[in-house]
Design a protein around this motif. Structure first.
Motif, PDB file in Angstrom:
ATOM      1  N   ASN A  52     -13.537   3.922  -2.423  1.00 34.38           N
ATOM      2  CA  ASN A  52     -12.597   4.961  -1.592  1.00 34.38           C
ATOM      3  C   ASN A  52     -12.537   6.113  -2.503  1.00 34.38           C
ATOM      4  O   ASN A  52     -12.800   6.054  -3.780  1.00 34.38           O
ATOM      5  CB  ASN A  52     -11.173   4.037  -1.989  1.00 34.38           C
ATOM      6  CG  ASN A  52     -10.047   4.915  -1.266  1.00 34.38           C
ATOM      7  OD1 ASN A  52     -10.291   5.989  -0.809  1.00 34.38           O
ATOM      8  ND2 ASN A  52      -8.826   4.418  -1.187  1.00 34.38           N
ATOM      9  N   LEU A  53     -12.289   7.329  -2.093  1.00 34.18           N
ATOM     10  CA  LEU A  53     -12.318   8.682  -2.528  1.00 34.18           C
ATOM     11  C   LEU A  53     -11.001   8.484  -3.788  1.00 34.18           C
ATOM     12  O   LEU A  53     -11.312   9.323  -4.705  1.00 34.18           O
ATOM     13  CB  LEU A  53     -11.957   9.749  -1.783  1.00 34.18           C
ATOM     14  CG  LEU A  53     -12.363  11.321  -2.397  1.00 34.18           C
ATOM     15  CD1 LEU A  53     -13.643  11.131  -2.874  1.00 34.18           C
ATOM     16  CD2 LEU A  53     -11.920  12.195  -1.352  1.00 34.18           C
ATOM     17  N   GLY A  54     -10.148   8.012  -3.556  1.00 33.86           N
ATOM     18  CA  GLY A  54      -9.003   7.972  -4.503  1.00 33.86           C
ATOM     19  C   GLY A  54      -9.295   7.168  -5.739  1.00 33.86           C
ATOM     20  O   GLY A  54      -8.749   7.018  -6.640  1.00 33.86           O
ATOM     21  N   ASP A  55     -10.460   6.202  -5.664  1.00 28.79           N
ATOM     22  CA  ASP A  55     -10.760   5.498  -6.728  1.00 28.79           C
ATOM     23  C   ASP A  55     -11.638   6.275  -7.636  1.00 28.79           C
ATOM     24  O   ASP A  55     -11.850   5.821  -8.890  1.00 28.79           O
ATOM     25  CB  ASP A  55     -11.340   4.337  -6.238  1.00 28.79           C
ATOM     26  CG  ASP A  55     -10.566   3.281  -5.660  1.00 28.79           C
ATOM     27  OD1 ASP A  55      -9.522   3.382  -5.574  1.00 28.79           O
ATOM     28  OD2 ASP A  55     -11.184   2.674  -4.636  1.00 28.79           O
ATOM     29  N   LEU A  56     -12.146   7.636  -7.500  1.00 27.96           N
ATOM     30  CA  LEU A  56     -13.023   8.326  -8.378  1.00 27.96           C
ATOM     31  C   LEU A  56     -11.939   8.714  -9.649  1.00 27.96           C
ATOM     32  O   LEU A  56     -10.835   9.034  -9.463  1.00 27.96           O
ATOM     33  CB  LEU A  56     -13.377   9.457  -7.576  1.00 27.96           C
ATOM     34  CG  LEU A  56     -14.487   9.418  -6.710  1.00 27.96           C
ATOM     35  CD1 LEU A  56     -14.657  10.713  -6.100  1.00 27.96           C
ATOM     36  CD2 LEU A  56     -15.816   8.720  -7.283  1.00 27.96           C
ATOM     37  N   ARG A  57     -12.582   8.584 -10.698  1.00 27.43           N
ATOM     38  CA  ARG A  57     -11.889   8.926 -11.936  1.00 27.43           C
ATOM     39  C   ARG A  57     -12.966  10.520 -12.378  1.00 27.43           C
ATOM     40  O   ARG A  57     -13.856  10.025 -12.855  1.00 27.43           O
ATOM     41  CB  ARG A  57     -11.998   7.762 -12.845  1.00 27.43           C
ATOM     42  CG  ARG A  57     -11.431   6.397 -12.718  1.00 27.43           C
ATOM     43  CD  ARG A  57      -9.819   6.804 -12.749  1.00 27.43           C
ATOM     44  NE  ARG A  57      -9.374   5.387 -11.995  1.00 27.43           N
ATOM     45  CZ  ARG A  57      -8.329   5.835 -11.091  1.00 27.43           C
ATOM     46  NH1 ARG A  57      -8.126   6.680 -10.395  1.00 27.43           N
ATOM     47  NH2 ARG A  57      -7.898   4.619 -10.432  1.00 27.43           N
ATOM     48  N   LEU A  58     -12.056  11.340 -12.600  1.00 26.87           N
ATOM     49  CA  LEU A  58     -12.523  12.744 -12.910  1.00 26.87           C
ATOM     50  C   LEU A  58     -12.040  12.784 -14.258  1.00 26.87           C
ATOM     51  O   LEU A  58     -10.866  12.364 -14.706  1.00 26.87           O
ATOM     52  CB  LEU A  58     -12.069  13.750 -11.886  1.00 26.87           C
ATOM     53  CG  LEU A  58     -12.359  13.785 -10.334  1.00 26.87           C
ATOM     54  CD1 LEU A  58     -11.794  14.719  -9.803  1.00 26.87           C
ATOM     55  CD2 LEU A  58     -13.929  13.785 -10.536  1.00 26.87           C
ATOM     56  N   PRO A  59     -12.886  13.784 -15.149  1.00 26.95           N
ATOM     57  CA  PRO A  59     -12.615  13.891 -16.414  1.00 26.95           C
ATOM     58  C   PRO A  59     -11.516  14.905 -16.350  1.00 26.95           C
ATOM     59  O   PRO A  59     -11.102  15.770 -15.450  1.00 26.95           O
ATOM     60  CB  PRO A  59     -13.830  14.509 -16.994  1.00 26.95           C
ATOM     61  CG  PRO A  59     -14.571  15.082 -15.978  1.00 26.95           C
ATOM     62  CD  PRO A  59     -14.120  14.016 -14.750  1.00 26.95           C
ATOM     63  N   PRO A  60     -10.642  15.127 -17.509  1.00 27.80           N
ATOM     64  CA  PRO A  60      -9.592  16.010 -17.589  1.00 27.80           C
ATOM     65  C   PRO A  60     -10.235  17.417 -17.320  1.00 27.80           C
ATOM     66  O   PRO A  60     -11.411  17.586 -17.811  1.00 27.80           O
ATOM     67  CB  PRO A  60      -8.940  15.993 -18.832  1.00 27.80           C
ATOM     68  CG  PRO A  60      -9.873  15.018 -19.538  1.00 27.80           C
ATOM     69  CD  PRO A  60     -10.829  14.342 -18.766  1.00 27.80           C
ATOM     70  N   PRO A  61      -9.667  18.473 -16.738  1.00 25.14           N
ATOM     71  CA  PRO A  61     -10.085  19.677 -16.784  1.00 25.14           C
ATOM     72  C   PRO A  61      -9.943  20.394 -18.017  1.00 25.14           C
ATOM     73  O   PRO A  61      -9.341  19.991 -18.937  1.00 25.14           O
ATOM     74  CB  PRO A  61      -8.936  20.507 -16.006  1.00 25.14           C
ATOM     75  CG  PRO A  61      -7.761  19.622 -16.081  1.00 25.14           C
ATOM     76  CD  PRO A  61      -7.992  18.352 -16.218  1.00 25.14           C
ATOM     77  N   PRO A  62     -11.077  21.212 -18.451  1.00 24.55           N
ATOM     78  CA  PRO A  62     -11.137  21.849 -19.545  1.00 24.55           C
ATOM     79  C   PRO A  62     -10.081  22.808 -19.885  1.00 24.55           C
ATOM     80  O   PRO A  62      -9.484  23.262 -19.031  1.00 24.55           O
ATOM     81  CB  PRO A  62     -12.959  22.523 -19.489  1.00 24.55           C
ATOM     82  CG  PRO A  62     -12.501  23.050 -17.990  1.00 24.55           C
ATOM     83  CD  PRO A  62     -12.139  21.915 -17.372  1.00 24.55           C
ATOM     84  N   LYS A  63      -9.940  23.146 -20.995  1.00 25.08           N
ATOM     85  CA  LYS A  63      -8.888  23.934 -21.552  1.00 25.08           C
ATOM     86  C   LYS A  63      -9.355  25.269 -21.228  1.00 25.08           C
ATOM     87  O   LYS A  63     -10.589  25.618 -20.925  1.00 25.08           O
ATOM     88  CB  LYS A  63      -8.691  23.913 -23.269  1.00 25.08           C
ATOM     89  CG  LYS A  63      -8.447  22.526 -23.671  1.00 25.08           C
ATOM     90  CD  LYS A  63      -8.255  22.550 -25.182  1.00 25.08           C
ATOM     91  CE  LYS A  63      -7.876  21.028 -25.725  1.00 25.08           C
ATOM     92  NZ  LYS A  63      -7.879  21.032 -27.139  1.00 25.08           N
ATOM     93  N   THR A  64      -8.245  26.233 -21.353  1.00 21.00           N
ATOM     94  CA  THR A  64      -8.472  27.506 -20.894  1.00 21.00           C
ATOM     95  C   THR A  64      -9.371  28.173 -21.857  1.00 21.00           C
ATOM     96  O   THR A  64      -9.305  28.142 -23.106  1.00 21.00           O
ATOM     97  CB  THR A  64      -7.034  28.322 -21.014  1.00 21.00           C
ATOM     98  OG1 THR A  64      -6.162  27.672 -19.952  1.00 21.00           O
ATOM     99  CG2 THR A  64      -7.291  29.764 -20.411  1.00 21.00           C
ATOM    100  N   SER A  65     -10.395  29.069 -21.391  1.00 19.04           N
ATOM    101  CA  SER A  65     -11.232  29.485 -22.113  1.00 19.04           C
ATOM    102  C   SER A  65     -10.754  30.657 -23.124  1.00 19.04           C
ATOM    103  O   SER A  65      -9.646  31.597 -22.944  1.00 19.04           O
ATOM    104  CB  SER A  65     -12.438  30.293 -21.186  1.00 19.04           C
ATOM    105  OG  SER A  65     -13.178  31.073 -21.995  1.00 19.04           O
TER     106      SER A  65
END
Length: 105
Positions: A52-65
């Motif tokens: 299921n697409l909802g089961d994907l675990r994505l890493p946290p977004p990077p901090k602001t550059s």
């Protein structure tokens, strides 16, 4: 233009006057042949793939550059990049100032 059409164009383009890249050609040809396979011959879903697409675990977004063009949270009239540059210049002045005074004496 679909992916299949792009690969067809690359594989059938004999008019280009470039040195052939056989590794790229064979890789593209293999990919094209895999795309043309019937549905029943496609590889099975791997065990570690989520169903299921909802089961994907994505890493946290990077901090602001530090070089971002968005406005700085504390200094809204400056961008984050401008604050970073100003900070670097102030740090350089704190080092250069005493050294220059020492050499002038």
């Amino acid at each position: 233009v679909s992916k299949i059409e792009q690969i067809k164009e690359i594989l059938s383009d004999d008019t280009r006057k470039v040195t052939p890249n056989f590794a790229r050609y064979s890789r593209l040809k293999t990919s094209y042949q895999q795309l043309l396979r019937p549905e029943n011959e496609l590889p099975e879903r791997l065990a570690h793939w989520p169903s299921n697409l909802g089961d994907l675990r994505l890493p946290p977004p990077p901090k602001t550059s530090a070089f971002s063009q968005r406005s700085h949270p504390r200094f809204p009239n400056l961008t984050i990049a401008e604050v970073a540059r100003l900070d670097a210049q102030l740090l350089q002045c704190k080092i250069k100032g005493p050294m220059m005074r020492k050499h002038m004496e």
